[in-house]
Design a protein around this motif. Sequence first.
Motif, PDB file in Angstrom:
ATOM      1  N   GLY A  19       0.485  -0.888  -0.491  1.00  0.00           N
ATOM      2  CA  GLY A  19       0.416   0.144   0.502  1.00  0.00           C
ATOM      3  C   GLY A  19       0.671   1.230  -0.095  1.00  0.00           C
TER       4      GLY A  19
ATOM      5  N   LEU B 174       1.566   2.770  -4.901  1.00  0.00           N
ATOM      6  CA  LEU B 174       0.033   2.407  -5.552  1.00  0.00           C
ATOM      7  C   LEU B 174       0.910   2.123  -7.280  1.00  0.00           C
TER       8      LEU B 174
ATOM      9  N   PHE C 265      -0.813  -0.804  -4.737  1.00  0.00           N
ATOM     10  CA  PHE C 265      -2.336  -1.289  -5.554  1.00  0.00           C
ATOM     11  C   PHE C 265      -2.505  -2.213  -5.150  1.00  0.00           C
ATOM     12  N   THR C 266      -2.291  -3.513  -5.959  1.00  0.00           N
ATOM     13  CA  THR C 266      -2.532  -5.127  -6.190  1.00  0.00           C
ATOM     14  C   THR C 266      -2.377  -5.601  -4.406  1.00  0.00           C
TER      15      THR C 266
ATOM     16  N   ASN D  25      -2.187  -4.202  -1.864  1.00  0.00           N
ATOM     17  CA  ASN D  25      -3.270  -3.254  -0.670  1.00  0.00           C
ATOM     18  C   ASN D  25      -4.776  -4.385  -0.857  1.00  0.00           C
ATOM     19  N   LEU D  26      -4.935  -4.650  -2.272  1.00  0.00           N
ATOM     20  CA  LEU D  26      -6.169  -5.299  -2.285  1.00  0.00           C
ATOM     21  C   LEU D  26      -5.881  -6.452  -2.257  1.00  0.00           C
ATOM     22  N   ILE D  27      -4.938  -7.568  -2.493  1.00  0.00           N
ATOM     23  CA  ILE D  27      -4.460  -8.429  -2.194  1.00  0.00           C
ATOM     24  C   ILE D  27      -4.491  -9.176  -0.342  1.00  0.00           C
TER      25      ILE D  27
ATOM     26  N   LYS E 112      -6.603  -6.328   1.894  1.00  0.00           N
ATOM     27  CA  LYS E 112      -7.755  -6.399   2.593  1.00  0.00           C
ATOM     28  C   LYS E 112      -8.640  -7.535   1.370  1.00  0.00           C
ATOM     29  N   THR E 113      -8.622  -8.169   0.967  1.00  0.00           N
ATOM     30  CA  THR E 113      -9.521  -9.135   0.407  1.00  0.00           C
ATOM     31  C   THR E 113      -8.667 -10.558   1.043  1.00  0.00           C
ATOM     32  N   TYR E 114      -8.346 -10.637   1.702  1.00  0.00           N
ATOM     33  CA  TYR E 114      -7.362 -12.003   2.271  1.00  0.00           C
ATOM     34  C   TYR E 114      -8.080 -11.820   3.940  1.00  0.00           C
TER      35      TYR E 114
END
Length: 352
Positions: A161, A164, A245-246, A248-250, A252-254
């Motif tokens: 994060g 980005l 960016f990728t 942080n998405l991983i 938070k999804t995890y």
Amino acid sequence: MLKDPLRYSIPLNWKGCECMRIIVDAFGGDNAPLEIIKGSAQAIKEYNIDITLVGNEDTIKKVCAEEGIDVDQFKIVHADSVISMNEAGTDVMKSKSDSSMAVGLKLLAEGEGDGFVTAGNSGAVCVGATLIVKRIKGISRPGFAPILPGMNGYFMILDAGANLQCRPEMLRQFGLMGSVYMEKVMGVDNPRVALANVGTEEHKGTEVQQESYKLLSEAPVNFIGNVEGRDIPENACDVLVCDGFTGNLILKTYEGVAMSFLKKIKGILYKNTKNKIGALLMKKDLSNMKAQFNYNDYGGAPILGVRKSVFKAHGNADAETFMNAIRLTVQYIERDVIGEISNSLTNLKAED
């Protein structure tokens, strides 16, 4: 396989008879200052270190008095304000330059401590670490590197994060820094470094991923290629390299899927009497599973790439979690991770 860092020895002394000095943001995080102060007191007892608490001096003394904590074991540096979780990260350099986080990072940069720990605003600590503490020579951008539990151990995401958008050269540096940290602090032999991508084939992804694949293949790390999202929980690698960016998405999804899954299991186990009996029979196994995914044992994430040790503890850290963040900071310093990263960069330049 990842070893258990809790089993690692903590140095009893640092640089001869001097104790290691850790600076703590006493007002960063959801449970500050109480849990931060309690965790810091426990760390002094466990690790024989010196701790400087940064924040409102009167409040710190009041909390210690109410909790029966010996305030004299701390050095206290007063700070007038706190940077909240919902403020912009850049505020640490502007409107909140007098905050406990900013003051603590300035103390670190000025040589008043060996490491810094905060449970506060993630964006602010990344900005502050970069602009106040400064980067290691040769590092393009520092990265935020949390440790996550998998099915067979733990793994690191870098970056999660702080940046980005990343150039391929930055991703190669993330691979180097992550590999050093996982070996020196987390005890992983020859860490497996992988690139997050939409397929395992070398040609997959954008030009950034394709060029990063080439650079990582030539870097002095154990690069195993691309890893797809579905393989991440199975510990497909020890260091997962990606842009912020990728990452942080991983991240938070995890976390979201894990919480939803555990909530679903709990609902099933308490659905009726029969299931409750089954839960009792499985109590030991369920407890072991919960312990396996307990992030409190790995209470912080390093900001890799800055000149001194800076750690971000979980925002909702309790005393135990914060103590463990301090433990990781101590190990980071004692094992000279920054020196190892600098050496790796020197070797990389020699090979280019």
